[in-house]
Design a protein around this motif. Structure first.
Motif, mmCIF file in Angstrom:
data_model
loop_
_atom_site.group_PDB
_atom_site.id
_atom_site.type_symbol
_atom_site.label_atom_id
_atom_site.label_comp_id
_atom_site.label_asym_id
_atom_site.label_seq_id
_atom_site.Cartn_x
_atom_site.Cartn_y
_atom_site.Cartn_z
ATOM 1 N N SER A 137 0.838 -1.197 0.000
ATOM 2 C CA SER A 137 0.000 0.000 0.000
ATOM 3 C C SER A 137 0.873 1.246 0.000
ATOM 4 C CB SER A 137 -0.913 0.026 1.230
ATOM 5 O OG SER A 137 -1.782 -1.075 1.243
ATOM 6 N N TRP A 138 0.366 2.299 -0.640
ATOM 7 C CA TRP A 138 1.020 3.600 -0.651
ATOM 8 C C TRP A 138 0.044 4.636 -0.117
ATOM 9 C CZ3 TRP A 138 1.575 -0.022 -4.446
ATOM 10 C CH2 TRP A 138 2.877 -0.437 -4.742
ATOM 11 N N ILE A 139 0.451 5.381 0.897
ATOM 12 C CA ILE A 139 -0.385 6.406 1.520
ATOM 13 C C ILE A 139 0.164 7.775 1.124
ATOM 14 C CG2 ILE A 139 -1.312 7.307 3.677
ATOM 15 C CD1 ILE A 139 -0.740 4.559 4.917
ATOM 16 N N ASP A 140 -0.675 8.616 0.547
ATOM 17 C CA ASP A 140 -0.262 9.917 0.034
ATOM 18 C C ASP A 140 -0.101 10.912 1.183
ATOM 19 O OD1 ASP A 140 0.304 12.077 -1.553
ATOM 20 O OD2 ASP A 140 -1.759 12.415 -2.202
ATOM 21 N N LEU A 141 1.145 11.265 1.491
ATOM 22 C CA LEU A 141 1.452 12.240 2.536
ATOM 23 C C LEU A 141 2.051 13.471 1.873
ATOM 24 C CD1 LEU A 141 3.091 9.860 5.181
ATOM 25 C CD2 LEU A 141 0.717 10.650 5.098
ATOM 26 N N SER A 142 1.364 14.605 1.947
ATOM 27 C CA SER A 142 1.777 15.799 1.208
ATOM 28 C C SER A 142 3.059 16.422 1.746
ATOM 29 C CB SER A 142 0.656 16.850 1.238
ATOM 30 O OG SER A 142 0.336 17.197 2.571
ATOM 31 N N SER A 143 3.330 16.277 3.053
ATOM 32 C CA SER A 143 4.489 16.926 3.661
ATOM 33 C C SER A 143 5.720 16.034 3.713
ATOM 34 C CB SER A 143 4.143 17.392 5.073
ATOM 35 O OG SER A 143 3.769 16.291 5.874
ATOM 36 N N SER A 144 5.638 14.822 3.143
ATOM 37 C CA SER A 144 6.777 13.913 3.160
ATOM 38 C C SER A 144 6.617 12.905 2.038
ATOM 39 C CB SER A 144 6.861 13.180 4.517
ATOM 40 O OG SER A 144 5.716 12.390 4.713
ATOM 41 N N ASP A 145 7.579 11.977 1.944
ATOM 42 C CA ASP A 145 7.441 10.904 0.967
ATOM 43 C C ASP A 145 6.208 10.059 1.292
ATOM 44 O OD1 ASP A 145 9.762 11.740 -0.216
ATOM 45 O OD2 ASP A 145 11.037 10.289 0.830
ATOM 46 N N ASN A 146 5.628 9.463 0.233
ATOM 47 C CA ASN A 146 4.503 8.564 0.461
ATOM 48 C C ASN A 146 4.922 7.412 1.371
ATOM 49 O OD1 ASN A 146 2.974 10.143 -1.187
ATOM 50 N ND2 ASN A 146 2.992 8.758 -2.928
ATOM 51 N N ALA A 147 4.022 7.019 2.260
ATOM 52 C CA ALA A 147 4.296 5.903 3.163
ATOM 53 C C ALA A 147 4.056 4.595 2.424
ATOM 54 C CB ALA A 147 3.404 5.990 4.388
ATOM 55 N N ASN A 148 5.042 3.707 2.434
ATOM 56 C CA ASN A 148 4.906 2.379 1.835
ATOM 57 C C ASN A 148 4.663 1.371 2.952
ATOM 58 O OD1 ASN A 148 5.591 3.475 -0.695
ATOM 59 N ND2 ASN A 148 7.769 3.219 -0.273
ATOM 60 N N LEU A 149 3.590 0.620 2.824
ATOM 61 C CA LEU A 149 3.223 -0.332 3.872
ATOM 62 C C LEU A 149 2.995 -1.702 3.245
ATOM 63 C CD1 LEU A 149 2.659 -0.481 6.910
ATOM 64 C CD2 LEU A 149 0.251 -0.037 6.421
ATOM 65 N N GLY A 150 3.866 -2.672 3.588
ATOM 66 C CA GLY A 150 3.726 -4.033 3.092
ATOM 67 C C GLY A 150 3.056 -4.918 4.135
ATOM 68 N N ILE A 151 2.013 -5.649 3.724
ATOM 69 C CA ILE A 151 1.225 -6.447 4.668
ATOM 70 C C ILE A 151 0.965 -7.836 4.096
ATOM 71 C CG2 ILE A 151 -0.886 -6.563 6.031
ATOM 72 C CD1 ILE A 151 -1.244 -3.583 5.639
ATOM 73 N N PHE A 152 1.248 -8.875 4.879
ATOM 74 C CA PHE A 152 0.854 -10.242 4.535
ATOM 75 C C PHE A 152 -0.567 -10.485 5.049
ATOM 76 C CE2 PHE A 152 5.493 -10.609 4.535
ATOM 77 C CZ PHE A 152 5.704 -11.309 3.341
ATOM 78 N N HIS A 153 -1.402 -11.101 4.197
ATOM 79 C CA HIS A 153 -2.792 -11.392 4.548
ATOM 80 C C HIS A 153 -3.004 -12.904 4.575
ATOM 81 C CE1 HIS A 153 -4.817 -7.348 3.633
ATOM 82 N NE2 HIS A 153 -3.521 -7.153 3.503
ATOM 83 N N LEU A 154 -3.678 -13.389 5.602
ATOM 84 C CA LEU A 154 -4.171 -14.770 5.648
ATOM 85 C C LEU A 154 -5.654 -14.692 5.954
ATOM 86 C CD1 LEU A 154 -3.672 -17.806 5.541
ATOM 87 C CD2 LEU A 154 -3.150 -17.739 7.996
ATOM 88 N N GLU A 155 -6.504 -15.109 4.987
ATOM 89 C CA GLU A 155 -7.939 -14.903 5.088
ATOM 90 C C GLU A 155 -8.707 -16.234 5.153
ATOM 91 O OE1 GLU A 155 -9.584 -11.984 2.290
ATOM 92 O OE2 GLU A 155 -7.515 -11.506 1.743
ATOM 93 N N PHE A 156 -9.812 -16.201 5.928
ATOM 94 C CA PHE A 156 -10.745 -17.312 6.011
ATOM 95 C C PHE A 156 -12.116 -16.743 5.670
ATOM 96 C CE2 PHE A 156 -7.381 -17.524 9.129
ATOM 97 C CZ PHE A 156 -6.843 -18.779 8.945
ATOM 98 N N GLY A 157 -12.761 -17.286 4.636
ATOM 99 C CA GLY A 157 -14.000 -16.681 4.188
ATOM 100 C C GLY A 157 -15.058 -17.676 3.762
ATOM 101 N N SER A 158 -16.220 -17.130 3.365
ATOM 102 C CA SER A 158 -17.351 -17.932 2.943
ATOM 103 C C SER A 158 -18.080 -17.240 1.808
ATOM 104 C CB SER A 158 -18.311 -18.162 4.112
ATOM 105 O OG SER A 158 -19.459 -18.869 3.702
ATOM 106 N N MET A 159 -18.563 -18.023 0.848
ATOM 107 C CA MET A 159 -19.378 -17.513 -0.258
ATOM 108 C C MET A 159 -20.852 -17.779 0.046
ATOM 109 S SD MET A 159 -17.099 -18.789 -3.529
ATOM 110 C CE MET A 159 -16.962 -20.477 -2.898
#
Length: 222
Positions: free
Chosen positions: A199-221
């Motif tokens: 993910s990239w978060i737009d921060l006007s007063s600094s460089d964009n924040a880069n956030l890397g996240i691992f996801h493990l999901e359990f779901g239902s249809m």
């Protein structure tokens, strides 16, 4: 070859063909035209943000949670809404007007809401996928930006009640993401997904924040 042998071979071939067809059909997805939801366990990676005049933030890795709600337009395309929440620790470097730095160690709140388009490469129950989306991210430093404020009200159960609150430095910013992973569906409409999202978060007063996240999901249809 006798007539009985021919009938026997034909029957065996028919049974094998039927079994293979059923096995192949069982491997195909049931997600076409269905809604789905999932609960996610998250593991974010440490990152840093460079600000102006030597200021900056070092954000630690953290474990969080999230959920999704989406609709499968067809076996390949899923549209979903994704929410995630993290509370990583951070080390912020501030610089005063005289150029002297000082540090603050604290814990921040990071909440992200994203609208995503997911593309599944195959129509089988097991498939790799890619994702792209946009939305917004809420960041709260949990650092007070003023003295506490008080508020009082009449409560129907407790009578006249007073409480205090304190405003903190926080902001909501535009953000966007890409992700890649794999998905596997069970026969009972349950599914699992594992992915890595950047993910990239737009921060006007600094460089964009880069956030890397691992996801493990359990779901239902449904």
């Amino acid at each position: 070859m006798s007539h009985k042998n021919i009938l026997l071979i034909t029957s065996v071939i028919g049974m094998l063909a039927t079994g293979f067809s059923a096995s192949s059909a069982a491997n195909y997805t049931k997600r076409d035209g269905k809604w789905e939801s999932s609960f996610a366990l998250l593991s974010s990676q440490s990152t840093s943000i460079d600000g102006q005049n030597g200021s900056g933030v070092e954000i630690d890795s953290d474990v969080g949670w999230g959920f999704t709600l989406g609709y499968n337009l067809n076996p390949h395309i899923l549209l979903n809404f994704e929410f995630s929440a993290l509370t990583p620790k951070y080390d912020a470097t501030f610089v005063d007007d005289g150029g002297s730095p000082y540090n603050v160690n604290h814990e921040m709140d990071v909440m992200q809401s994203q609208f995503n388009v997911v593309y599944h490469f195959m129509t089988e129950r097991f498939t790799p996928f890619v994702q792209a989306g946009v939305g917004w991210s809420y960041l709260d430093s949990n650092i007070a930006k003023g003295p506490p404020n008080s508020i009082c009200w009449w409560d129907p159960w407790w009578g006249y009640v007073c409480d205090s609150y304190q405003n903190t430095f926080n902001d909501t910013r535009f953000s966007y993401n890409v992700a890649a992973g794999v998905r596997y569906e069970l026969d009972n409409s349950m599914f699992f997904r594992a992915s890595y999202q950047q993910s990239w978060i737009d921060l006007s007063s600094s460089d964009n924040a880069n956030l890397g996240i691992f996801h493990l999901e359990f779901g239902s249809m449904f």
